[in-house]
Write an enzyme that holds these catalytic residues in place. Sequence first.
Site, PDB file in Angstrom:
ATOM      1  CG  HIS A 141      -4.913 -11.727  -2.321  1.00 42.56           C
ATOM      2  ND1 HIS A 141      -6.081 -11.388  -2.971  1.00 42.56           N
ATOM      3  CD2 HIS A 141      -4.445 -10.568  -1.784  1.00 42.56           C
ATOM      4  CE1 HIS A 141      -6.302 -10.090  -2.843  1.00 42.56           C
ATOM      5  NE2 HIS A 141      -5.319  -9.570  -2.129  1.00 42.56           N
ATOM      6  CG  HIS A 178      -2.123  -0.917   0.991  1.00 42.68           C
ATOM      7  ND1 HIS A 178      -3.369  -0.654   1.498  1.00 42.68           N
ATOM      8  CD2 HIS A 178      -2.244  -2.093   0.317  1.00 42.68           C
ATOM      9  CE1 HIS A 178      -4.207  -1.621   1.150  1.00 42.68           C
ATOM     10  NE2 HIS A 178      -3.530  -2.511   0.439  1.00 42.68           N
TER      11      HIS A 178
END
Length: 757
Positions: free
Chosen positions: A289, A102
């Site tokens: 993920h 992020h």
Amino acid sequence: MRDMRASSPETTSAVKCPFNKTAVEGTHNKDWWPNQLRVDLLHQHSNKSNPLGETFDYAKVFQKLDYAALKRDLHALMTDSQDWWPADFGHYGGLFIRMAWHSAGTYRIGDGRGGAGRGQQRFAPLNSWPDNVSLDKARRLLWPIKKKYGQQISWADLIVLAGNVALESMGFKTFGFAGGRVDTWEPDQDVYWGREMTWLGGDVRYGAVSEGVHHPDEHSGAKEKASKNSDSRVLENPLAAVQMGLIYVNPEGPDGRPDPLASARDIRETFARMAMNDEETVALIAGGHTFGKTHGAAPADNVGPEPEAGELEQQGLGWHNRFGSGKAGDTITSGLEVTWTKTPTQWSNDFFEHLFGYEWELTKSPAGAYQWVAKDAAATIPHAHDPSKKLLPMMLTSDLALRFDPVYEKISRHFHAHPDQFADAFARAWFKLTHRDMGPRVRYLGPEVPAEELIWQDPVPKVSHVLVDAQDLLALKHKISASGLGISQLVSTAWASASTFRGSDKRGGANGGRLCLAPQNQWEVNQPQQLSVVLETLRRVQTEFNAQAGDKRISLADLIVLAGGVGVEQAAKRVGIVVEVPFVPGRTDALQEQTDVSSFAPLEPFADGFRNYVKGDEVVPSEHLLIDRAQLLTLTAPEMTVLIGGLRVLGANVGGVKHGVFTDRLGTLSNDFFINLLDMGTEWAPVSKERHVFEGRDRRTGVLKWTGTRVDLVFGSNALLRALAEVYAAVDAQEKFVRDFVAAWSKVMHLDRFDLV
């Protein structure tokens, strides 16, 4: 990930100042004139905000870092679970990967802004974005290590390195790591994140699609509209996120609608705007993920305000969770509750095993967010904080996009069948993600810099010849002067070469000589027909010089810049001032195969006020676009001002248009632009209702004297810029103007010479 707790970027209460007549309260200029020109954007990140001082050299201090010891400490941290914020599965790896992702993921190729390079995740708005919930805790977990190593490692570098070490500690082999990110000490003000006034809104960037997402139980009319138009909706440039406060896409689907195919379209658009192709996109999503989990233990109304709206006693932490313990198994971050794999702290191919191994049906998290559960599946997924429990396999809408989009599915199935290729693709894509805004390899620091040269790094050849000396430069200047090229041609070509530089992601600039290559040699702003004539002439000068005996050579990239300096020196001589424009050789010429045409396309200027150019319709007033370009060029307001005045009288306008050429001595480096702009004998009026071009007529006779654009007239209209223009319009200002112009010109010509730092 999506956070559903904050509706608008506001504080919870007004700050009351006990003292009257202070700067804390009161009405400010921006309140009276919200559309005022943001000249202040050119004066960000001054040494006044930097506690380390202007002499601090991070690259030099970084060399003293015990890098191996730092990595050992980071490895130890990964499993050193703290009671105040327990690690999921006993390992902080997933949290630190998300933190690094992020930090880097705000980058967008459109203007090069965002990214991990400045440590901006520490400041508003990023520290309070809905997508960054709980990353305040990640940075606090890192603080003891940052404290230990002090200024030898910047926050910007440490955040990314922590993500790398997290991957390594979970069995993944990374591609490498480069340090060199220098911290800033205040929020970037120049980054356009969108105009929405509601967290998770998308009503402006897509043109009235979504008013914001606040944990709806039913699809709203706005969402239905978004879904119906998801094929054709166009994301506003240069944005690379679908909603205010998200890094990329809404994981529930466009505007919260759980449609994997529509999600794929959003994914493709946003990742492309971060310079990622389809294969890199699949690798990043699936690789990221493979680790960790999302958090949605309960509804969003249990969560308090973001860090910037928090109370003093929270000490910069936000999103206080009142549900249960507020941590561990009671954590609320995105509102989604998904663990993707059976081994969330180990690298594996489980993501694809699950993606293709089950059929999926829609469900909701405990927080009410849309997600998908595997049909007829056994509970095989570990619980993050209770080893006795097993959970059903879950996926996000954005995960299923990798199966139901035909292109993504083909790539995903290939990676599923070839795990080694998947691992390599993820390693490379992760390195690109976390290093995309660092610029050329010469800026990379540390022992783990990969040896392989990558196309997205805009490589240039190393210098392999003897550089020219002062005597050679005199001879070359003489050849250029006798070549038949005019001052305007010399100056405009050098400017076209150097002014592509972007201080945001350190791309562009004169080094590499890419002005001679596609796509730059075909950009309208670079006047391809004139450019080909100038380059052909300079190539003849280069060929003749390089044919001499010995190993001494000059590159075309160097010659273009040198020729621009010759033009400036000639123009200064016409006002009786002898100057020597600084020039440092050492640029090399890149090859076309070293140049990713699609990657360079976003560097094409939509507007270049320095050359009085706007491509197409003016959607944003051109004076605001001038500030934007000047900021990317790292110019101050005085530097921008003197360059505009000089380039106008040197004839650098695209197409030779006369707008702003307030002189009858074209090609002379005079201060006529400022003298004539500020002449009260001239009265200005727009030539059309669009107010793009203006006529300046003699106030007494009405005779037309000049024409100018908004960019020209703003130097007489805006109070700050007029104050600067007055300095250069004064009777005693000619020599100062010339010397200031030469200094600003030289700065632009050398912006990309990181090898000289």
